[in-house]
Scaffold this active site. Structure first.
Site, PDB file in Angstrom:
ATOM      1  N   GLU A 122      42.875  42.565  34.504  1.00 20.07           N
ATOM      2  CA  GLU A 122      43.751  41.677  33.752  1.00 20.07           C
ATOM      3  C   GLU A 122      44.100  40.443  34.589  1.00 20.07           C
ATOM      4  OE1 GLU A 122      44.384  45.019  33.806  1.00 20.07           O
ATOM      5  OE2 GLU A 122      43.870  45.474  31.715  1.00 20.07           O
ATOM      6  N   HIS A 167      45.293  49.922  39.699  1.00 20.23           N
ATOM      7  CA  HIS A 167      44.723  50.696  38.598  1.00 20.23           C
ATOM      8  C   HIS A 167      44.482  52.101  39.103  1.00 20.23           C
ATOM      9  CE1 HIS A 167      42.318  51.996  35.229  1.00 20.23           C
ATOM     10  NE2 HIS A 167      42.450  50.827  34.654  1.00 20.23           N
TER      11      HIS A 167
END
Length: 383
Positions: free
Chosen positions: A321, A280
């Site tokens: 996720e 990320h």
């Protein structure tokens, strides 16, 4: 696509400390060198972007173009931020809050005031909780009053109504804390505590794509229900709210490679597919939301192995996720669980940003940088 430290420093024309600072601030992505894990490699496109900035003042067109793709902040907000690799809700660490707060508490914090969840109402049946949420929001948006002109207490009341409508649609009519209703809807009351933590960690995340869509909608004066509908529609993209489903698919797909999962990942890469659930840009040291959630569950062995192999192959750590997919597998939740959990949580953030946007009184209306065929001027009158 990846540069050594020496190559990066040559292009940047800076000292090592500046390079490391850019990495820590998320401006340059880095990963361990697979040939020497004591060293790091640096994303070439990030290095070149910063080098271009250093060579001179960027044009307004360049600034605007970069801002919409993980670039500089584009609008002021007091709701949440990622700073120093940590997520903060109105200045409070989200991971710390997740230790004891519920989603209702976070709504009170992010909405900057008290509110009351309305009484539940019957909703039409739908194939999935997400489909039910779309139907309810669309109906509500068709008859809701515009957000423009409403006072703060009226807006919070309307926000509570939208959250209540989404909760009833996705969880069924009921009362009590949302995480308990969610656990009951998913058929796993034993998962209530970890679901509470998950909802808090997913409630907001700066100006993500769905949140921006919601803010754009209400900046026109549209209702909060219409803004939530815009947010939910944007949320459904596989590069955003439904990415956890792709992680579950990946874990299933590499099952035949249980002894050598790296082969399965290489097959995915060889087919031109990205590996979902890892890395990320805002967390170069690792997604703190994922760390908190994975630390609160018994991570299935297949996911532990997948995380280890992916980190070795890609240099990226699991993101939220991945953690949401691991939670789904750990508690044997139904297929719709990741999207249901995520959308319910993020609706609180959408509403917070919409309240802030309405209060600003500003219309979000950027300009496009035209790159089409040359404009053909209209001939003027002959004199």
């Amino acid at each position: 696509m990846w540069l050594s430290a020496a190559e990066a420093l040559t292009r940047l024309g800076s000292k090592p400390q500046s390079l490391y600072a850019s990495v820590s601030r998320g401006r340059i992505r880095a990963k361990p060198d697979p040939l020497d894990t004591r060293r790091s490699l640096y994303r070439e496109e990030d290095v070149d972007r910063l080098a271009a900035r250093a060579r001179g003042r960027r044009s307004s067109a360049t600034v605007a173009s970069e801002a919409i793709s993980w670039g500089d902040p584009v609008l002021p907000s007091a709701i949440s931020t990622v700073s120093g690799g940590r997520l903060y809700y109105r200045g409070l660490d989200a991971v710390v809050l997740s230790a004891g707060a519920g989603l209702e508490d976070i709504a009170t914090l992010l909405w900057d005031g008290a509110w009351t969840l309305p009484a539940t109402a019957p909703v039409p049946s739908a194939a999935t909780p997400m489909a039910a949420a779309f139907a309810v929001l669309a109906e509500r948006a068709a008859f809701a009053v515009p957000s423009a002109g409403l006072g703060p207490w009226q807006l919070r009341g309307e926000a509570a109504g939208v959250l209540g409508a989404m909760a009833d649609a996705m969880l069924g009519a009921g009362s009590g804390p949302l995480h308990l209703r969610l656990a009951d809807r998913l058929g796993r009351p034993d998962a209530a505590e970890v679901l509470r933590r998950t909802l808090v960690l997913l409630a907001d995340h700066e100006l993500n794509a769905s949140t921006f869509a919601a803010r754009v909608a209400v900046s026109t004066g549209a209702s909060l229900a219409a803004g939530a509908l815009a947010g939910l529609a944007t949320f459904t993209g596989p590069r955003h709210g439904t990415a956890a489903g792709a992680v579950l698919a990946l874990a299933l797909d590499i099952g035949p490679h249980a002894d050598r999962p790296g082969d399965g990942l290489r097959e995915w890469l060889g087919e031109g597919r990205i590996i979902p659930g890892f890395g990320h840009r805002l967390y170069p040291g690792g997604d703190v939301r994922a760390e908190a959630l994975l630390g609160a569950i018994g991570v299935p062995a297949a996911f532990r192995k997948l995380a280890a192999v992916a980190e070795d192959l890609l240099g990226d750590r699991p993101n939220v996720e991945f953690a949401l997919a691991a939670l789904t597998a750990a508690y044997d939740l139904p297929p719709h669980a990741p999207a249901t959990i995520f959308a319910l949580a993020r609706s609180v953030g959408w509403l917070a940003h919409m309240l802030e946007q309405v209060a600003s009184g500003q219309l979000i209306r950027p300009r496009a940088r035209y790159v089409g065929p040359a404009v053909q001027p209209v001939p003027g009158p002959r004199g």
